[in-house]
Scaffold this motif. Structure first.
Motif, PDB file in Angstrom:
ATOM      1  N   SER A 233     -17.842 120.513  17.318  1.00 25.00           N
ATOM      2  CA  SER A 233     -19.190 120.756  16.800  1.00 25.00           C
ATOM      3  C   SER A 233     -19.924 119.429  16.690  1.00 25.00           C
ATOM      4  CB  SER A 233     -19.140 121.415  15.415  1.00 25.00           C
ATOM      5  OG  SER A 233     -18.568 122.695  15.483  1.00 25.00           O
ATOM      6  N   ILE A 234     -21.210 119.448  17.031  1.00 21.25           N
ATOM      7  CA  ILE A 234     -22.036 118.237  16.962  1.00 21.25           C
ATOM      8  C   ILE A 234     -23.387 118.620  16.386  1.00 21.25           C
ATOM      9  CG2 ILE A 234     -23.140 116.384  18.288  1.00 21.25           C
ATOM     10  CD1 ILE A 234     -20.919 116.724  20.383  1.00 21.25           C
ATOM     11  N   GLY A 235     -23.878 117.817  15.460  1.00 22.91           N
ATOM     12  CA  GLY A 235     -25.184 118.097  14.873  1.00 22.91           C
ATOM     13  C   GLY A 235     -25.570 117.041  13.860  1.00 22.91           C
ATOM     14  N   ASP A 236     -26.462 117.398  12.934  1.00 22.14           N
ATOM     15  CA  ASP A 236     -26.910 116.493  11.885  1.00 22.14           C
ATOM     16  C   ASP A 236     -27.558 115.244  12.494  1.00 22.14           C
ATOM     17  OD1 ASP A 236     -27.366 115.502   9.344  1.00 22.14           O
ATOM     18  OD2 ASP A 236     -25.353 114.653   9.130  1.00 22.14           O
ATOM     19  N   GLY A 237     -28.588 115.443  13.303  1.00 21.85           N
ATOM     20  CA  GLY A 237     -29.256 114.330  13.947  1.00 21.85           C
ATOM     21  C   GLY A 237     -29.964 113.425  12.956  1.00 21.85           C
ATOM     22  N   HIS A 238     -29.835 112.131  13.159  1.00 20.76           N
ATOM     23  CA  HIS A 238     -30.495 111.139  12.319  1.00 20.76           C
ATOM     24  C   HIS A 238     -31.366 110.230  13.186  1.00 20.76           C
ATOM     25  CE1 HIS A 238     -27.085 112.189   9.689  1.00 20.76           C
ATOM     26  NE2 HIS A 238     -27.832 111.776   8.688  1.00 20.76           N
ATOM     27  N   PHE A 239     -32.568 109.940  12.704  1.00 18.93           N
ATOM     28  CA  PHE A 239     -33.379 108.898  13.318  1.00 18.93           C
ATOM     29  C   PHE A 239     -32.838 107.527  12.928  1.00 18.93           C
ATOM     30  CE2 PHE A 239     -36.810 105.799  13.153  1.00 18.93           C
ATOM     31  CZ  PHE A 239     -37.412 105.950  14.400  1.00 18.93           C
ATOM     32  N   SER A 240     -32.416 107.413  11.670  1.00 20.52           N
ATOM     33  CA  SER A 240     -31.863 106.157  11.177  1.00 20.52           C
ATOM     34  C   SER A 240     -31.072 106.434   9.906  1.00 20.52           C
ATOM     35  CB  SER A 240     -32.974 105.141  10.892  1.00 20.52           C
ATOM     36  OG  SER A 240     -32.423 103.895  10.511  1.00 20.52           O
ATOM     37  N   GLN A 241     -30.136 105.537   9.629  1.00 20.38           N
ATOM     38  CA  GLN A 241     -29.364 105.617   8.390  1.00 20.38           C
ATOM     39  C   GLN A 241     -28.717 104.276   8.142  1.00 20.38           C
ATOM     40  OE1 GLN A 241     -26.215 108.715   7.978  1.00 20.38           O
ATOM     41  NE2 GLN A 241     -25.041 107.049   7.066  1.00 20.38           N
ATOM     42  N   GLY A 242     -28.694 103.850   6.906  1.00 23.16           N
ATOM     43  CA  GLY A 242     -27.985 102.629   6.555  1.00 23.16           C
ATOM     44  C   GLY A 242     -26.567 102.932   6.134  1.00 23.16           C
TER      45      GLY A 242
ATOM     46  N   GLY B  64     -23.628 103.430   3.874  1.00 26.72           N
ATOM     47  CA  GLY B  64     -23.591 103.883   2.487  1.00 26.72           C
ATOM     48  C   GLY B  64     -24.331 105.192   2.284  1.00 26.72           C
ATOM     49  N   GLU B  65     -25.442 105.377   3.018  1.00 25.75           N
ATOM     50  CA  GLU B  65     -26.291 106.559   2.811  1.00 25.75           C
ATOM     51  C   GLU B  65     -26.455 106.795   1.306  1.00 25.75           C
ATOM     52  OE1 GLU B  65     -26.873 110.879   5.006  1.00 25.75           O
ATOM     53  OE2 GLU B  65     -24.862 110.231   4.460  1.00 25.75           O
ATOM     54  N   ILE B  66     -26.865 105.728   0.632  1.00 23.41           N
ATOM     55  CA  ILE B  66     -26.717 105.634  -0.812  1.00 23.41           C
ATOM     56  C   ILE B  66     -27.579 106.626  -1.580  1.00 23.41           C
ATOM     57  CG2 ILE B  66     -28.508 103.907  -1.268  1.00 23.41           C
ATOM     58  CD1 ILE B  66     -24.881 103.798  -2.574  1.00 23.41           C
ATOM     59  N   ASN B  67     -28.685 107.072  -1.007  1.00 23.45           N
ATOM     60  CA  ASN B  67     -29.563 108.017  -1.689  1.00 23.45           C
ATOM     61  C   ASN B  67     -29.254 109.465  -1.301  1.00 23.45           C
ATOM     62  OD1 ASN B  67     -31.629 108.312  -3.620  1.00 23.45           O
ATOM     63  ND2 ASN B  67     -33.179 108.593  -2.036  1.00 23.45           N
ATOM     64  N   GLY B  68     -28.175 109.656  -0.550  1.00 18.86           N
ATOM     65  CA  GLY B  68     -27.753 111.009  -0.218  1.00 18.86           C
ATOM     66  C   GLY B  68     -28.269 111.545   1.099  1.00 18.86           C
ATOM     67  N   THR B  69     -29.125 110.796   1.782  1.00 19.83           N
ATOM     68  CA  THR B  69     -29.677 111.295   3.038  1.00 19.83           C
ATOM     69  C   THR B  69     -30.114 110.126   3.919  1.00 19.83           C
ATOM     70  OG1 THR B  69     -31.403 112.672   4.029  1.00 19.83           O
ATOM     71  CG2 THR B  69     -31.976 111.495   2.031  1.00 19.83           C
ATOM     72  N   GLY B  70     -30.089 110.350   5.228  1.00 19.38           N
ATOM     73  CA  GLY B  70     -30.708 109.429   6.159  1.00 19.38           C
ATOM     74  C   GLY B  70     -32.072 109.970   6.540  1.00 19.38           C
ATOM     75  N   LEU B  71     -32.653 109.407   7.586  1.00 16.39           N
ATOM     76  CA  LEU B  71     -33.875 109.976   8.140  1.00 16.39           C
ATOM     77  C   LEU B  71     -33.456 111.077   9.099  1.00 16.39           C
ATOM     78  CD1 LEU B  71     -36.395 107.077   8.849  1.00 16.39           C
ATOM     79  CD2 LEU B  71     -36.373 108.757   7.016  1.00 16.39           C
ATOM     80  N   GLU B  72     -33.463 112.313   8.589  1.00 17.08           N
ATOM     81  CA  GLU B  72     -32.984 113.454   9.369  1.00 17.08           C
ATOM     82  C   GLU B  72     -34.019 113.838  10.428  1.00 17.08           C
ATOM     83  OE1 GLU B  72     -29.957 114.431   8.282  1.00 17.08           O
ATOM     84  OE2 GLU B  72     -30.063 113.157   6.503  1.00 17.08           O
ATOM     85  N   MET B  73     -33.525 114.202  11.614  1.00 14.63           N
ATOM     86  CA  MET B  73     -34.446 114.614  12.669  1.00 14.63           C
ATOM     87  C   MET B  73     -33.703 115.483  13.677  1.00 14.63           C
ATOM     88  SD  MET B  73     -34.759 111.295  15.206  1.00 14.63           S
ATOM     89  CE  MET B  73     -35.935 112.150  16.234  1.00 14.63           C
ATOM     90  N   SER B  74     -34.463 116.151  14.523  1.00 12.86           N
ATOM     91  CA  SER B  74     -33.877 116.919  15.611  1.00 12.86           C
ATOM     92  C   SER B  74     -33.543 115.983  16.757  1.00 12.86           C
ATOM     93  CB  SER B  74     -34.866 117.994  16.075  1.00 12.86           C
ATOM     94  OG  SER B  74     -34.359 118.667  17.203  1.00 12.86           O
ATOM     95  N   LEU B  75     -32.327 116.097  17.282  1.00 10.15           N
ATOM     96  CA  LEU B  75     -31.900 115.278  18.416  1.00 10.15           C
ATOM     97  C   LEU B  75     -31.307 116.167  19.494  1.00 10.15           C
ATOM     98  CD1 LEU B  75     -30.026 112.159  16.932  1.00 10.15           C
ATOM     99  CD2 LEU B  75     -32.263 112.199  18.032  1.00 10.15           C
ATOM    100  N   THR B  76     -31.528 115.783  20.732  1.00 13.04           N
ATOM    101  CA  THR B  76     -30.872 116.418  21.878  1.00 13.04           C
ATOM    102  C   THR B  76     -30.007 115.367  22.553  1.00 13.04           C
ATOM    103  OG1 THR B  76     -32.701 117.955  22.219  1.00 13.04           O
ATOM    104  CG2 THR B  76     -31.192 117.614  24.065  1.00 13.04           C
ATOM    105  N   GLY B  77     -28.737 115.666  22.746  1.00 12.09           N
ATOM    106  CA  GLY B  77     -27.823 114.689  23.319  1.00 12.09           C
ATOM    107  C   GLY B  77     -27.154 115.191  24.585  1.00 12.09           C
ATOM    108  N   THR B  78     -26.677 114.249  25.374  1.00 16.10           N
ATOM    109  CA  THR B  78     -25.866 114.543  26.551  1.00 16.10           C
ATOM    110  C   THR B  78     -24.478 113.973  26.303  1.00 16.10           C
ATOM    111  OG1 THR B  78     -27.789 114.423  28.008  1.00 16.10           O
ATOM    112  CG2 THR B  78     -25.619 114.223  29.039  1.00 16.10           C
ATOM    113  N   PHE B  79     -23.457 114.804  26.460  1.00 18.84           N
ATOM    114  CA  PHE B  79     -22.094 114.409  26.112  1.00 18.84           C
ATOM    115  C   PHE B  79     -21.161 114.611  27.295  1.00 18.84           C
ATOM    116  CE2 PHE B  79     -24.333 116.164  22.492  1.00 18.84           C
ATOM    117  CZ  PHE B  79     -24.197 115.164  21.553  1.00 18.84           C
ATOM    118  N   ARG B  80     -20.173 113.743  27.372  1.00 20.04           N
ATOM    119  CA  ARG B  80     -19.095 113.923  28.346  1.00 20.04           C
ATOM    120  C   ARG B  80     -17.791 114.015  27.569  1.00 20.04           C
ATOM    121  NH1 ARG B  80     -18.488 109.494  32.911  1.00 20.04           N
ATOM    122  NH2 ARG B  80     -18.013 108.186  31.087  1.00 20.04           N
TER     123      ARG B  80
END
Length: 265
Positions: A113-122, A124-140
């Motif tokens: 399973s793959i998901g939980d797209g992030h635009f950015s994250q530091g 620690g993710e200290i505040n409980g969330t990154g910059l969540e976004m929709s992502l489309t990926g290509t995987f091998r």
């Protein structure tokens, strides 16, 4: 709550637009939510005040998938928030474009399973969330069978490993397998019994074993190198099973030009 936006003309950066304080909201099932602890609640902006945030600050893009994992060995349904030996909600920003992620196959077919797209994250993710976004990926996908086909850097590891062009990133957690270690109440107890201390200890042990098994270092050499040249970082403290990873640079073993200098401390 801080809201960011990405300008299509500048897709490599995000800027904060405004902040607002959570006020009780009525969810889609008519239940009033006094705290923001349930995803997907529509916010009535007539009930919240807005203020400017982070003026002049730009957040650079670090696109990655926070969730990359196979199914764990468990007979019942599994909470997808806490990560573990099987991967899952790792939330390590290094799992982005060009990375290789090595996971154990715990069940027939792996059930990746793959998901939980992030635009950015530091880290620690200290505040409980990154910059969540929709992502489309290509995987091998490639199956490495145990034995001679196993990648040397992965052989013997008991947690996910991320390979980047610059480093091996060995991921560890407070509980390697919380579903096994915590018994029948594992999926609730993991949220109250996690600690960064134990996650760091496990990362140290994984890094030490990596250096001994892959590069043939002695115990003393492995400890010395981990202390002076490896980078231990808190991956996340937001997902129940706290994460710590150690990054070991490839250039330590293949320095540019092949030269070396002596130094003492």
């Amino acid at each position: 709550m801080t809201i960011f936006e990405v300008d299509p003309d500048r897709p490599d950066e995000a800027r904060a637009v405004y902040q607002y304080r959570w006020t009780p909201q009525t969810g889609p099932f008519g239940i009033e939510q006094g705290t923001m602890d349930d995803p997907g609640i529509p916010v009535d902006h007539s009930l919240v005040g807005h203020r400017r945030a982070l003026d002049g600050i730009v957040v650079p893009a670090r696109p990655h998938f926070g969730f990359v994992g196979g199914a764990p060995r468990a007979a019942e349904s599994v909470d997808t928030i806490p990560p573990g030996y099987f991967g899952g909600n790792i939330d390590n920003r290094r799992a982005g474009s060009g990375a290789r992620i090595y996971l154990p196959v715990a069940v027939e077919g792996a059930l990746l399973s793959i998901g939980d797209g992030h635009f950015s994250q530091g880290d620690g993710e200290i505040n409980g969330t990154g910059l969540e976004m929709s992502l489309t990926g290509t995987f091998r996908l490639r199956l490495h069978k145990s034995g001679t086909d196993t990648v040397p850097g992965v052989r013997g590891r008991t947690a996910p490993v991320i390979g980047t062009p610059e480093a091996w990133v060995i991921q560890s957690f407070r509980f390697e397998n919380h579903l096994r270690d915590l018994g029948r109440s594992a999926q609730t107890d993991v949220y109250t019994r996690s600690s960064v201390d134990h996650a760091l200890r496990h990362a140290f042990r994984q890094g030490r074993r990596f250096l001994r098994d892959v590069h043939g270092l002695t115990e003393d050499d492995a400890r010395a190198l981990l202390s002076v040249a490896a980078d231990f970082s808190v991956t996340q403290v937001a997902d129940g099973n706290f994460g710590v990873h150690v990054a070991i640079r490839r250039s330590l073993f293949h320095p540019p030009g092949g030269s070396a200098r002596s130094a003492g401390a």
